[in-house]
Every structure is written in C-alpha cells, then in structure tokens.
Design a protein around this motif. Sequence first.
Motif, mmCIF file in Angstrom:
data_model
loop_
_atom_site.group_PDB
_atom_site.id
_atom_site.type_symbol
_atom_site.label_atom_id
_atom_site.label_comp_id
_atom_site.label_asym_id
_atom_site.label_seq_id
_atom_site.Cartn_x
_atom_site.Cartn_y
_atom_site.Cartn_z
ATOM 1 N N GLU A 177 0.863 -1.081 -0.019
ATOM 2 C CA GLU A 177 0.069 -0.058 0.082
ATOM 3 C C GLU A 177 0.781 1.182 -0.092
ATOM 4 N N LEU A 178 0.751 2.308 -0.899
ATOM 5 C CA LEU A 178 1.378 3.375 -1.036
ATOM 6 C C LEU A 178 0.555 4.760 -0.557
ATOM 7 N N GLU A 179 1.234 5.681 0.014
ATOM 8 C CA GLU A 179 0.563 6.906 0.279
ATOM 9 C C GLU A 179 1.262 8.004 -0.899
ATOM 10 N N GLN A 180 0.194 8.656 -1.432
ATOM 11 C CA GLN A 180 0.613 9.674 -2.424
ATOM 12 C C GLN A 180 0.399 11.043 -1.923
ATOM 13 N N SER A 181 1.700 11.728 -1.827
ATOM 14 C CA SER A 181 1.389 13.316 -1.326
ATOM 15 C C SER A 181 0.899 14.082 -2.458
ATOM 16 N N LYS A 182 0.599 15.335 -2.002
ATOM 17 C CA LYS A 182 -0.151 16.135 -2.803
ATOM 18 C C LYS A 182 0.743 16.467 -4.120
ATOM 19 N N ASP A 183 1.965 16.697 -3.885
ATOM 20 C CA ASP A 183 3.177 16.890 -4.989
ATOM 21 C C ASP A 183 3.390 15.528 -5.665
ATOM 22 N N GLY A 184 2.527 14.450 -5.447
ATOM 23 C CA GLY A 184 3.006 13.373 -6.232
ATOM 24 C C GLY A 184 3.892 12.408 -5.870
ATOM 25 N N TYR A 185 4.546 12.539 -4.851
ATOM 26 C CA TYR A 185 5.729 11.573 -4.416
ATOM 27 C C TYR A 185 5.087 10.331 -3.696
ATOM 28 N N LEU A 186 5.563 9.086 -3.712
ATOM 29 C CA LEU A 186 5.083 7.889 -3.239
ATOM 30 C C LEU A 186 5.713 7.294 -2.095
ATOM 31 N N LYS A 187 5.010 6.831 -1.051
ATOM 32 C CA LYS A 187 5.636 6.357 0.261
ATOM 33 C C LYS A 187 5.203 5.012 0.624
ATOM 34 N N PRO A 188 5.590 4.069 0.765
ATOM 35 C CA PRO A 188 5.054 2.523 1.173
ATOM 36 C C PRO A 188 4.609 2.644 2.590
ATOM 37 N N ILE A 189 3.365 2.055 2.832
ATOM 38 C CA ILE A 189 2.835 2.231 4.298
ATOM 39 C C ILE A 189 2.906 0.643 4.840
ATOM 40 N N SER A 190 2.835 -0.442 3.961
ATOM 41 C CA SER A 190 2.594 -1.567 4.175
ATOM 42 C C SER A 190 3.115 -2.602 3.116
ATOM 43 N N THR A 191 3.603 -3.684 3.304
ATOM 44 C CA THR A 191 3.601 -4.493 2.376
ATOM 45 C C THR A 191 3.475 -6.150 2.770
ATOM 46 N N LYS A 192 2.914 -6.813 1.862
ATOM 47 C CA LYS A 192 2.845 -8.354 2.333
ATOM 48 C C LYS A 192 2.903 -9.329 1.270
ATOM 49 N N ASN A 193 3.394 -10.605 1.294
ATOM 50 C CA ASN A 193 3.327 -11.535 0.502
ATOM 51 C C ASN A 193 2.167 -11.820 0.064
ATOM 52 N N ILE A 194 1.966 -12.278 -1.417
ATOM 53 C CA ILE A 194 0.659 -12.665 -1.889
ATOM 54 C C ILE A 194 0.689 -14.236 -1.797
ATOM 55 N N ASP A 195 -0.132 -15.165 -1.431
ATOM 56 C CA ASP A 195 -0.490 -16.463 -1.505
ATOM 57 C C ASP A 195 -0.522 -17.033 -2.755
ATOM 58 N N PHE A 196 0.332 -17.884 -3.122
ATOM 59 C CA PHE A 196 -0.035 -18.781 -4.430
ATOM 60 C C PHE A 196 -0.038 -20.088 -4.526
#
Length: 605
Positions: A138-157
Amino acid sequence: MNKKVFTLSIVVATTVFSGCTKNEVSKQEVKPSHKLAFSEVSVPTKDYEKRRVRPTSAVTLDGKTKKIGFNTILRSGDKVGDGIYGMIFDVNGQPIYEKDGAVKISNSNDFSSLIPVGDKLFMISHFETRPATMYLTELEQSKDGYLKPISTKNIDFSSVNGLWVPCAGSVTPWSSHLGSEEYEPNAAKVKANGSINDYYDQMADYYEGNLQALNPYDYGWTPEIKILNEKGDVNVTKHYAMGRFAHELSYVMPDEKTVFLSDDGTNVGLFMFVADKKRDLSSGTLYAAKWEQRSNKGAGSADLKWVNLGHSSNTQIKKALDKKLTFKNIFESAKANEEMSCPSSFTSINTTMGHECLKVKDGMDEVASRLESRRYAAIKGATTEFRKMEGITYNSNDNILYLSMSAIAYGMEDSAKKGKENLKYDGGGNNDIRLKYNACGAVYGLNMLSFSNAHDLNGSKIESKFVPNFMYSLVEGKPDKSVEGNTCSLDSLANPDNITYIPNTKTLIIGEDSGSGHQNDFIWSYNLEDKKLTRILTTPYGSETTSPYYYNNIGGHGYLMTVVQHPYGEGDALTKEEDMPSKASDVRETRAYTGYFGPLPVITK
C-alpha cells in the motif's frame, strides 16, 4: 493519506480503431503529438559513476521544464509495517531459509504495477526467482505526487502450486496485474526422483525440499492478480488458456480481449491470444506467428501469418493438470537420422528444447496446445526461431505494436550461410528467419493498419481488430568494441529488454538487460519522429533495468516505473558473474531498487 478517488490512465487504455476497413484506417485522424524530451545522462566513465543509479534530471513537455529524478519506493529487504519486501515463503506460508540460516530475500525485483482501488493506491511487485514471490504494497501519495510505502505483504500462491520466475508484466485495461512465468521447465526431462536440473530443482524449496511434490506443468503460465477491495484482498489466477512457454510478459490491447505474449529464450515463438469475452482471459483461441521474410537488411522484416493453435479454457486445462499428465502422455517421440530427418509419421521441429521428432497422441491436441504451446506451434508450422524476445508495448496514435529482441542470433541467423555451427538451432526446423548476427539486438515495429478483418493461415477469421501482418526493424544496436568493457556502441542499444510507449508524444522508452554489450545498463527515450535516442538512466555494475512502465495520470501525476535489478549480480565484459559481488563496497549496495521517474506532468490528449 489524502482521501481522493484515483484516476488511472495507462498505455493500454487508449484509442481503439473499431470496425475500420483498410481505407478507413488510413484516413483515421491521428492524435496531435505533444513535444516531450528528457535531459540526457552521460555515459558513466568513472568508477563511482558506475556504482550509482544516475537518472535524468528534467523533463520538458511542450516547452515547460520540470525537474525530476529517480525516486526509490522500496529496496529488496526493506521492512515496511509487518512485511519484509522480497522475503520468500513456502507453500505453508513459512519463510524459506538460505544455507547459512538467513531468511531468503530476493534481489530480483521485477515488474511493479501501480493500481488505484477506491481511495487507496497499491503496488504489486513480483520477484524473478525460484521459488518466486509477489508482494502487495500500500502506497501513500503526497499532494505533490511522491509515493511512500505504508505496508507490504506476500501474496499467497499456494492455490496454484506456487509462483515460478515471474519476469516482466503489464496492467490490464481493467486494472489487474498481469504477470508471467519465464523459462518453463522441460517436462520431457523429468527423472524418476522428480529432478530435471539444478535450475528446476530449486523450486522444491517451496515444498520443503520435496522434488516429488513438483509438477513441471504447474509452471510457465500467465498469472493475473486482481485487488478486490481497499483492504488489499486479492484473487490469484493462472491463465492456462493462454498457453505455457517462457513468458516474458502478456500485453492486453484496447479491445480488452486480444493479448500479445512474448516468449523469452532461444528458438522461441511469438504468440497471440484472443479471449472469448472482454476482460475475461479464462478462455479463448491461441495463435502463433509465422515469419515470412521480406528482407535481411539490418534486423530484417517479414510478413506475419498466424497459425491457429485451437481454443481452450482454464477449466479444461486444469483438468489435465489435476491428472498429473506427463510428456509421454501427450506425445510420441522418435529418433532422427544423421541428416536430422524424422520417420514419416513424425514432425521434425527445432525449439528451445532442441531438435525433436514428435507426434501428438490421439485426442491430446488441446492439451498439447497449452501444456506444450511452443512445441505444438512448431508442429503446426509456426516459426520457433526467435532469440530473447522481450518487451511489448502499443502505440495507440499510429496503431503499431512494438517488440524488443535482445539479440539477433542463433535460430534468427541463416544456417545455410553459417554452416554446421548453426545446425543446432536451425537443423530439422523451418529456417524461416535468415538474418545477420547482431548481438546488440533490436526493437521491431508490428503494423496492423490493414488487418481489421484478419484470417489465420488456414483462412479462418480471427475475431480481433488487432492482428499484425508486417514486422520490421525499428531501431538496432550497433556492435562496437572500441570502449573497453563494452561490445555495443555507447550511443546505441545493447540488448533491449522491456519497453513502454508514452501516448501522444511519439516517445518510446527502452530498457536494457545487457551483460557484455554495455558494462552499465541504460534506459533510453527514443523519439519516433526524429529517430533520436536519449539516455535517461544508467545503473550500477551487474544490474539490469527491468520493466519500465508508463502511467499518465494517477491522482493528477504521471509516473514512469522501473526497477534496477540485482546490482552486482551479473557479469559483464570484464568481470565474471561469480566475481561480480566482490566488486560491491558493501552488501547493502547489492539490494535492488523499485521506484519511478517523476512525478511527471499529466499529458492531455
């Protein structure tokens, strides 16, 4: 995070030429182009420059210049929330460990998609390993467009028996992540203990080292991942209907049913899938291209004809997988004589797996067409001589598909002129492609303006308005050994890999996956009007640029995603692969980068 509804505009969601005849298409008004240019990055010449990610500093759109750079979202091994980006898990969701006891983390980040869902923005990233992993961030987008990660998780295959060597990818017009599984295992070589070779056997780590739990036919497909809601729940599907081979990537056209699929390796084919329904890749008809050469000038040109490999569905092929069918259940094989001729009832083919004499067993054509798509395509007369087929993108302004070929070599050469040394690749096959060797590779254009009512090689109608009928060299690398450490000109391509088109700008972005061609891999901007290459990124020793992918408008900002994969991980013209890691000053330098150029201005129509 600012609460907003994201808009997503990407290269695949653009103009559709609908129902046009040949003459109508030629009169179709082409969208006006904006003037887009990036500042150029110099060739790295000093050691410290060769250790850095060096991006373009500015982009100019219609005379207005904006400062930009390469912004890292995540590096392999970064911890975000409860997740570690790139950690690999087994079928039971437990971490896989290295021999030294450390958790296994991949430095082979590859394609990373940006997908808005409601008020949230997610990134799906896959990692090119065996076993493989895919992460939802999941990413957070600032007003000026920069992207920052909030959380990350493995997808189960685990529902599809794991993920194998995902390489490049794309985003569908319906905003799902379309991945890949490259270098499919050779099911004809399975031994009694379940082993094939060291490359394949590493996949057994997914099953706690149990080789017998592996089925080679579980790998070599196109996975699709749909994000179901803002919580980040996902649906994972492998599209068995789209065929099994060394998928570099699959690219969906604007009709939302035609898909082009590149096949990476030696003696491979070019495939096209036409789904039965829009936005549903679970069933349809698979085709393979036949190259009918027109010219051997440069990287050549040819008429393309399409061989129908038949209709199938995920459901039907899943039944075959559940039965654990083997290669010998599908084919009969025979030995060739010294002249590489086969017995009369067998077909002589030459593919990635070498020269073979094969016959499909009664009632097994549908299964063969999907479990062994490349072999089956060769049996049906399609061309399986391409070398290192890589990226695909679409120019909606001119209705042209682009396809990169990392090298013009092996089966793409003319065995009649090369003699015995090339029989390994052309012997017993068609020898359709007869070009001059160019280790630096090329990008091709595929025209389809005159093909709104296409038919296959047998005369049956193809239910698509996006069927190429002519393939030609667009831009080529130039062999040049004048600069130590490089075998291709520093002002031209070296082993073009993934590509992306920026609509309404006449701009094609070309990444490289080069070893000896360029000591440091580049990303280029190529202007289709003035035929000019502009270097916009250089990468550290031993890395490659993977999966540049353009997004025109996400929350009011544009992005050119890209990955710098496995720094200090591959050899070059001066350093062997096993020695490359020792060139890093610190182990932290070896971690891969997932990020983007930008934020970029939004380009209007």
